[in-house]
Design an enzyme around this catalytic site. Structure first.
Site: not given
Length: 150
Positions: A54, A56, A84, A87
């Site tokens: 992801h 992040e 999410c 993260c």
């Protein structure tokens, strides 16, 4: 509330657009300390065949490498979508000071939606959270992306 840094959030939007051009979900992230950019990343889950890639996570990893430290104390994260749970946990473990994000994610978010990780008694560090910045722009980008794929 500290002033948001629209220039840094703009860099996250640029990274999201670049991710979209690669066929990734358009999410971008920037890690900065005292206004200096340490890392910029966009989603790369498909490209890397890695469900943890992801924006992040990639930005946090790159910033940690840049600083030579597993902690990002004093750093801020700017992201185009509410993180999410995975993260959100990484943000906590990295000791990010402030989290700025654009659109909420009612289905997959872990900060203001879903498990609300930073409100759990087992959370050891919670960043200051500022959500809803340029939410309409981020939402439009994501709706257009998924609209083309349905």
């Amino acid at each position: 509330m500290p002033p948001s840094k629209p220039d840094l959030l703009s860099l996250a939007f640029d990274a999201a657009r670049a991710a979209e051009e690669r066929g990734e979900v358009p999410i971008g992230a920037v890690v900065a300390r005292d206004g200096a950019v340490l890392a910029i990343a966009g989603n790369r889950t498909r490209e890397l065949n890695d469900p943890t890639a992801h924006a992040e996570m990639l930005a946090i990893r790159a910033a940690c490498a840049e600083l030579g430290d597993e902690r990002l104390t004093g750093c801020d994260l700017y992201v185009t979508l509410e993180p999410c749970p995975m993260c959100a946990a990484a943000i906590s473990f990295a000791r990010i000071r402030r989290l700025y994000f654009a659109a909420n994610d009612p289905k997959g978010g872990g900060v203001e939606s879903g498990p609300r990780l930073y409100h759990q008694p087992t959370c050891h560090h919670a960043p200051e959270v500022y959500g809803g910045l340029r939410a309409g722009e981020a939402g439009d980008m994501l709706r257009a992306f998924f609209g083309e794929r349905r």
